[in-house]
Structure formats: structure tokens, C-alpha cells
Design an enzyme around this catalytic site. Structure first.
Site, mmCIF file in Angstrom:
data_model
loop_
_atom_site.group_PDB
_atom_site.id
_atom_site.type_symbol
_atom_site.label_atom_id
_atom_site.label_comp_id
_atom_site.label_asym_id
_atom_site.label_seq_id
_atom_site.Cartn_x
_atom_site.Cartn_y
_atom_site.Cartn_z
ATOM 1 N N ASP A 14 0.918 -1.272 -0.150
ATOM 2 C CA ASP A 14 0.198 0.095 -0.088
ATOM 3 C C ASP A 14 0.835 1.099 0.021
ATOM 4 O O ASP A 14 1.326 1.387 1.063
ATOM 5 C CB ASP A 14 -1.001 0.016 1.048
ATOM 6 C CG ASP A 14 -0.353 -0.393 2.505
ATOM 7 O OD1 ASP A 14 0.712 -0.894 2.663
ATOM 8 O OD2 ASP A 14 -0.926 -0.198 3.619
ATOM 9 N N GLU A 52 12.474 1.152 7.417
ATOM 10 C CA GLU A 52 11.323 0.370 6.776
ATOM 11 C C GLU A 52 11.635 -0.223 5.636
ATOM 12 O O GLU A 52 11.445 -1.359 5.109
ATOM 13 C CB GLU A 52 10.143 0.988 7.196
ATOM 14 C CG GLU A 52 8.865 0.200 6.618
ATOM 15 C CD GLU A 52 7.707 1.343 6.527
ATOM 16 O OE1 GLU A 52 6.683 0.958 6.492
ATOM 17 O OE2 GLU A 52 7.837 2.482 6.425
#
Length: 524
Positions: A296, A480
Site C-alpha cells: 500500500d 522500513e
């Protein structure tokens, strides 16, 4: 009659208990929208993770009594009635000089969360065991993140926390019938890429074959969740996560049971929906389905315009999702084989073989030399090559000729100085170029090793490890995601700032460093 009364009483207790599982938007109608559409918090996830300090009914009564009066201060009202989520270990300081392994060992403690009592009005779903979170704004467990985190926990000999995490997921399956995106009430309408069977595989390496049988009931329940409604479908029809393909085969897609804006990204979704030609409920469903995928967002889910407004996730048969379900079918078959149940072993083995044949039929592109997603509405393959096309290598679905073409494509198209890019498109979305993500690096590298492409796998692993180490040495952080095209620049895109921590980055990095004896010397 006595038995009937007892049955009705049990049903009342179950329904009553279930009624308390509410999302923040359900607890606070009107107030929720006002907060999320304002600037009370820069990140919409903050409010849905905040804890009410008293009964929501009392908060709502006060809000409705005061909201239209002169001088009402929404931010002050929220601060009076909610406790913002706390970031544990906020004062943690990295000691770069101690090295990356010491840093990761320390991070397991920083990211460790104790299970315990949770406010009945909180969005957090309590778990029976302690667990590891990804880090940053991600203050709860996440489904697919946890598998890649566990890859590193295993290298750190953290078998107890691995067991705890698998048991937490088993608990969620038994409580809700599936593993939600994360243990928040607002995630209870969707799952994430189904890695539970992979987690069981990983734990079985430490605990033995019988462990798989222990989790057979949960494996079967997860499979039933993903396959619900498949038997009733005709070719060209879909129901929730299942689609009956033109040839009669059943394959899976991502799906979310809600067609409302995501509560944790409410303002972004409402704003984005205004730019789309889709009906709002269709747009929200597609947005949510992409959130279930973990990607996403990415142009992988968009039409040829490459714009978020065109998102069409529910029209797409993702190659990686179906590879994971192939593994789940094989895992269930294996548990029956261990039990000596030949009939059920054969039944699930055949399900896996049928799926493998369908993946090869619908997703392999000889022209591109790549495994592609398939648009079941348009009855044709996606036009985009993505790193998801390496999953058939990880699960040994590809033949040797296909694997050779995938390897060549990785080397010539996906490989950059810092690692393997996710797609070729620079859209500004975080799951597109120039960004790269630890889980996809691992699946590609491990998949190549399955086909004895060891030299190429080592090249990719070395590049990824160096990217991680270089950023760590200059910033003291593990991120991340990473920019692998321009390694001097930060990764960007997404709906929130770049997060550090970071569970799956730590796990994959430690696994690859140990496997390839890179980074610092491996400590036995």
C-alpha cells in the site's frame, strides 16, 4: 426447554461479548470524523490508537452537548478525553560503534511488547503472549511482517518469542476465524499475505515435525477463510477472496469486507476518493484490498494511467498471494501425511497441484519471461512486471527454464546498486521505484537458491546487506524501506514519514548476514 434456554443464554453471551468489539469510528460517531478530518493529529493513526479515559457514551454525550457552543476547542476536548499512544523506549540511543549485531540484539528488546490487560474501549486487541512489533508508528503486531522478523529471531535463538508469536496468530485464527492485518479492531475486516504456514515451517526447524500437526486446526481454519464461497461460483464470478477462472479453476484475490474509508487513514482516503471516477464504496474497497496485500500502495494495483484514482485491486489475481496459498495447501497435506491420513493428504495435495497448474497457466508470460498478476475482469495479464514475480521461485512452482528467465530479468532489469527495486515505475508510491523492501529481497534471494542460482543470489544479498550497513553506520538506524537506485537518498512515498526500527529489516538482514557470512563475523 431447559436445553433451549441454555442455548439462547450462550448465544446472548457470545453476541454481547462480540458487540463490545467496536472500532473507534463506531464508538465515536461524528467525533471520529471531526478529529480525523482536522489537524488535531498529523497522522490519522494516532487517534485510532489513542485510549479513551472514560466510557465512550459519556464522552459522546459531552461532545454533542459542547461541540456547537462558542469557543469549543476540539483539540483540547480530545486531549481531555483520550490518552495518546505512548512510544516505549523513546529515549533509546544507538551505539554504532558496538556494531550491527549488537544493535539488532538490542532492538529485539526495544520492539518487545508485553501482553496484558487492555482497556475495553481501546482499539488494541489483547493477545495471550508477548510479541515483537515492527517499530515506529506500528505499535501492534502485523501479520506478514512477523514472518520476516522471525527469520532474524531464529538466528538470535529467540525460539520462545517465536513460539509466542505463532501462538498469538493461532489465537487470532481461533477467535476471529482468520489473522487480521494487525491486532487492532479497525483491522478486523481484512487479513494480510498468509504467511502463517511459513511461520509454522520456521518454528518446526527448531521444534520438529510434530509441531506442524499441532497447528493443523488453525491451518485448516485459515484456509477455510481464504476459500469461503468458492464452491458456489461459476466461471467469471467472484466472492470475497475467491475467483472462478475462465477454465473453472479457483484462484484468490485480496479483499476487505468494508467499503468505507480506512479509519487509520481516513482523511487520505476521503480526499483520494474525490479524484476517482469509481463509486466511493468501490474505491474504498480497492484501497483496503491493497492494504491487505501489504503493498500500500503501488502502480501494481492501478490501471495504465498509473494513478491512485484508478486502483483496481479486487480485479487482480496476485501471483504472490496464490503462491502463498499453494504453500498452505501443501502444509495441510503434510500434516495429514504425518498423521498417516492418506485420503486427506491426497485431497490437499491435489488442491495444491491444481493451483500450481493454474498459476503457471494464468500468470506465466513467455514473452516477458516473468510471472505476472492476472486481471480476471479483463481476462488478461497485467502489463507490469513486479518483484512479486519471484514468489514462484521461493515455492518451487517455476520450472528450470522459467527460473533462468527470472534470474536474467532480476539481473538486467530489477538490480540496482542498493538491491532489487520493487517495480520500474517512479510514481511517488512507496511500493514502486526507487524503493526496495526487505521481505521482497529475501523471497527473491531464497528463491534463486532453490534453483542453484547461488552466485547471483549472493550478489543480491551482498548489495542489500551493504545498503543496510551503510545507512546504519551513517544514521544509527535500520529503516522500513530503502532507496536502492540512489543509495545516498532516503526512500520516500507513502502516507506517513519513513519509519525506523524495523522488524522485518532486522530479521532479513540478520538472516542474510549469517547465511552469507557478511557484515560482522558470525558469532556462534
Amino acid at each position: 426447554m431447559k436445553k433451549l434456554r441454555l442455548t439462547l443464554l450462550l448465544l446472548f453471551i457470545i453476541v454481547s461479548a462480540g458487540a463490545q468489539i467496536k472500532t473507534p469510528r463506531q464508538w465515536f460517531p461524528g467525533l471520529f470524523e471531526a478529529v480525523q478530518l482536522s489537524d488535531v493529529y498529523p497522522d490519522n493513526k494516532t487517534f485510532v490508537d489513542a485510549t479513551p479515559v472514560r466510557d465512550p457514551a459519556l464522552i459522546m454525550k459531552d461532545y454533542n452537548d459542547r461541540k456547537d457552543k462558542p469557543g469549543f476547542d476540539l483539540k483540547q476536548f480530545v486531549n481531555e478525553n483520550f490518552t495518546s499512544p505512548i512510544v516505549p523506549n523513546r529515549g533509546f540511543k544507538t551505539d554504532v560503534s558496538a556494531g550491527i549485531r549488537k544493535h539488532i540484539d538490542t532492538l529485539w528488546q526495544v520492539l518487545y511488547r508485553h501482553h496484558g490487560k487492555v482497556s475495553s474501549y481501546s482499539s488494541l486487541i489483547p493477545l495471550p503472549n508477548d510479541f515483537i512489533v515492527p517499530g515506529g508508528r506500528f505499535r501492534e503486531i502485523y501479520y506478514w511482517d512477523s514472518y520476516f522478523t522471525m527469520l532474524g529471531l531464529q538466528q538470535s535463538h529467540q525460539t520462545v518469542i517465536m513460539q509466542n508469536m505463532v501462538d498469538n496468530f493461532a489465537y487470532l485464527i481461533n477467535k476471529f476465524g482468520f489473522i487480521p492485518n494487525g491486532n487492532r479492531t479497525y483491522y478486523l475486516t481484512r487479513s494480510q499475505p498468509p504467511f502463517f504456514s511459513m511461520m509454522v515451517d520456521l518454528l518446526a526447524k527448531d521444534k520438529g515435525e510434530q509441531l506442524r500437526v499441532k497447528y493443523q486446526p488453525e491451518l485448516l481454519k485459515e484456509y477455510a477463510f481464504w476459500m469461503e464461497g468458492a464452491k458456489q461460483l461459476k466461471p467469471g464470478e467472484a466472492h470475497r477472496m475467491v475467483v472462478r477462472m475462465p477454465g473453472g479453476e479457483v484462484l484468490n484475490r485480496y479483499w476487505d469486507d468494508s467499503d468505507k474509508p480506512r479509519e487509520e487513514s481516513y482523511k487520505q482516503d476521503v480526499t483520494a476518493a474525490k479524484l476517482s471516477k469509481q463509486k466511493p464504496e468501490d474505491f474504498y474497497r480497492n484501497i483496503r484490498a491493497a492494504a491487505e496485500s501489504g503493498w500500500d500502495f503501488s502502480t501494481r494495483w492501478f490501471d495504465e494511467t498509473g494513478k491512485l484514482a484508478s486502483i483496481q485491486t479486487t480485479n487482480i489475481i496476485p501471483v504472490d498471494l496464490n503462491c502463498l496459498l499453494y504453500h498452505l495447501e501443501l502444509s495441510i497435506a503434510r500434516t495429514y501425511q504425518t498423521q498417516g491420513n492418506e485420503k486427506m493428504y491426497t485431497q490437499y495435495l491435489n488442491k495444491a497441484l491444481i493451483r500450481k497448474k493454474a498459476i503457471l497457466k494464468y500468470c506465466w508470460s513467455a514473452g516477458k519471461g516473468w510471472f505476472m498478476d492476472y486481471n480476471w475482469k479483463l481476462k488478461r495479464q497485467s502489463t507490469q512486471q513486479t518483484l512479486a514475480g519471484t514468489f514462484p521461485l521461493e515455492f518451487k512452482i517455476a520450472d528450470n527454464r522459467q527460473a533462468a528467465k527470472i534470474a536474467a530479468g532480476l539481473k538486467t532489469k530489477f538490480f540496482h546498486p542498493g538491491g532489487l527495486v520493487t517495480t520500474f515505475n517512479r510514481s511517488g508510491q512507496q511500493w514502486d521505484s526507487p524503493n526496495a523492501w526487505a521481505p521482497l529481497q529475501y523471497m527473491a534471494i531464497d528463491g534463486l537458491n532453490n534453483y542453484h542460482k547461488t552466485s547471483l543470489a549472493a550478489t543480491f544479498a551482498s548489495s542489500w546487506i551493504n545498503t543496510n550497513l551503510n545507512i546504519f553506520n551513517s544514521t544509527g538506524k535500520l529503516m522500513e524501506k530503502y532507496n536502492v537506485v540512489d543509495t545516498a537518498a532516503k526512500a520516500g512515498g507513502g502516507e506517513y514519514p519513513l519509519q525506523d526500527g524495523f522488524g522485518w529489516t532486522n530479521g532479513v538482514l540478520l538472516n542474510l548476514m549469517d547465511k552469507y557470512k557478511l557484515g560482522e563475523a558470525v558469532k556462534q
